[in-house]
Scaffold this motif. Structure first.
Motif, PDB file in Angstrom:
ATOM      1  N   ALA A 178      41.560  38.248  41.512  1.00 10.64           N
ATOM      2  CA  ALA A 178      42.576  39.246  41.165  1.00 10.64           C
ATOM      3  C   ALA A 178      43.769  38.557  40.518  1.00 10.64           C
ATOM      4  O   ALA A 178      44.020  37.370  40.744  1.00 10.64           O
ATOM      5  N   GLU A 179      44.492  39.311  39.696  1.00 11.57           N
ATOM      6  CA  GLU A 179      45.772  38.932  39.103  1.00 11.57           C
ATOM      7  C   GLU A 179      45.643  37.972  37.923  1.00 11.57           C
ATOM      8  O   GLU A 179      46.671  37.556  37.355  1.00 11.57           O
ATOM      9  N   TRP A 180      44.436  37.630  37.522  1.00 10.40           N
ATOM     10  CA  TRP A 180      44.275  36.764  36.349  1.00 10.40           C
ATOM     11  C   TRP A 180      44.695  37.506  35.083  1.00 10.40           C
ATOM     12  O   TRP A 180      44.379  38.677  34.903  1.00 10.40           O
ATOM     13  N   LYS A 181      45.419  36.833  34.187  1.00 14.43           N
ATOM     14  CA  LYS A 181      45.797  37.388  32.890  1.00 14.43           C
ATOM     15  C   LYS A 181      45.325  36.432  31.796  1.00 14.43           C
ATOM     16  O   LYS A 181      45.562  35.210  31.882  1.00 14.43           O
ATOM     17  N   ASP A 182      44.662  36.993  30.779  1.00 14.40           N
ATOM     18  CA  ASP A 182      44.235  36.162  29.656  1.00 14.40           C
ATOM     19  C   ASP A 182      45.451  35.566  28.953  1.00 14.40           C
ATOM     20  O   ASP A 182      46.548  36.147  28.969  1.00 14.40           O
TER      21      ASP A 182
END
Length: 379
Positions: A107-111
């Motif tokens: 969760a919470e990963w941003k490219d």
């Protein structure tokens, strides 16, 4: 000034996450500002800067990959692997991916953007099985299999005189009357079940002991369509039997049965042989359920013409009493359940169709503008 990339990881599982692979294709390890310090183990419940890199002096870019797996040295089944890949080159577009398999969720990963040189990312790794076990149990008619399991078994509602099941009093809460025997879904068709909790065949085979479906016939009074006839008045209504085109989710927390099955008419089987085989399984499961329960998707106009029947009825209120005409709705619910390896049975898909509407009268005395119940049931 050197270009940098840092990842802070929160380990929301009860196992330590160990580094199982790390490759530095270009640049330098620089975790917590310490040069040559590579990816780190993340203790259970801990949040740390798990990996950092920097470019060589000047705009030279960096590229690396690393992976973590759970510490299962006590002999438990592994949860899976979380993999990170980052490439920030000197003169091409940036790219970065963070993927999880098995039981892990990220969760919470941003490219990262296509350009730019310095990035900080935060992710949270959890075990989806832990999440399932922490879910609040919803104790309702629809989700509680123990209640449905105790209902009388009747294989075909067409063989039942529904009139005998209408109670004397008005009850707007839905009541289960009877159900069919359970229909077990063959393991070879499990890949056709769109289980949102166990969303891969691997997880189903590891965590599920059974998928099964059942049809339940229920009864409720339709509060929105109760008609009051003043003393001496008349009303004409229709009793209806047959299939309805109206389909709805049984509970807002549960997806419809159609959504719980992967196959749709729009499914494409033109990509690979593996996809062709998968769609074949998905379609076969839907066909089997259609054959078992007669209806699954929206009922066709032809079925309506052939199977829907109605009888017009006239009710007349007594000369000295008001009368309510109450529509009683018999509905058929198709419910899809999963039983996991811990013997917990959970509803994962459900839809409902109105099957029959039978009208009954309920007569009242009118005194001082207040209705007082005299008798119920009626004709």
């Amino acid at each position: 000034m050197a270009w940098t990339f840092y990842v802070n990881i929160t380990n929301d599982t009860e196992r330590d996450l160990e580094v199982v692979e790390s490759q530095l294709h270009w640049g330098y390890w620089n975790t917590n500002g310490e040069e040559d310090k590579g990816p780190q183990t993340i203790k259970a419940g801990e949040t740390i800067q798990a990996v950092g890199v920097k470019s060589a002096f000047g705009p030279n870019g960096y590229e690396f990959s690393c992976s973590w797996k759970d510490d299962n040295r006590n002999g438990e089944a592994p949860y899976g692997v979380v993999s990170l890949y980052v490439n920030v080159p000197y003169n091409n577009a940036n790219e970065a991916t963070c993927k999880a398999n098995g039981y892990f969720e990220v969760a919470e990963w941003k490219d990262i953007t296509h350009d730019g040189h310095n990035f900080i990312r935060n992710i949270r790794i959890s075990n989806k099985i832990d999440g399932l076990r922490k879910k609040e149990a919803i104790n309702s008619l629809y989700t509680n299999w123990d209640r449905i399991d105790k209902v009388k078994i009747v294989e075909d509602v067409k063989n039942v005189d529904l009139n005998q099941y209408i109670p004397s009093g008005i009850h707007f809460e839905k009541m289960p009357l009877f159900r069919t025997d359970t229909f077990a879904i063959s393991k070879r068709l499990w890949d056709g079940v769109n289980d949102l909790d166990f969303n891969s065949l691997y997880l189903k085979q590891r965590e599920v002991s059974d998928y099964f479906s059942v049809e339940v016939t229920c009864l409720r009074a339709d509060a929105a369509k109760v008609a009051t006839v003043t003393k001496g008045g008349k009303i004409t209504v229709k009793d209806e039997y047959g299939l309805s085109t109206a389909t709805k989710a049984v509970d807002e927390k549960v997806i419809t049965l159609e959504s719980a099955l992967k196959y749709t008419n729009k499914a494409s089987a033109s990509v690979t042989q593996e996809k062709v085989a998968s769609v074949g399984v998905e379609k076969e499961l839907q066909i089997e359920l259609k054959a078992k329960f007669n209806i699954l998707n929206t009922v066709t106009n032809e079925q309506q013409r052939n199977e829907k029947k109605s009888t017009e009825r006239v009710f007349e209120a007594p000369k000295n009493k008001d009368m309510d005409v109450v529509p009683w709705i018999f509905s058929k619910m198709i419910l899809l359940y999963r039983t996991d390896k811990n013997n917990v049975t959970t509803l994962i898909g459900a839809s409902e169709w109105d099957y029959a509407i039978l009208n009954r009268t309920h007569v009242y005395d009118v005194m001082d503008n207040v209705k007082q119940n005299v008798e119920t049931g009626g004709q």
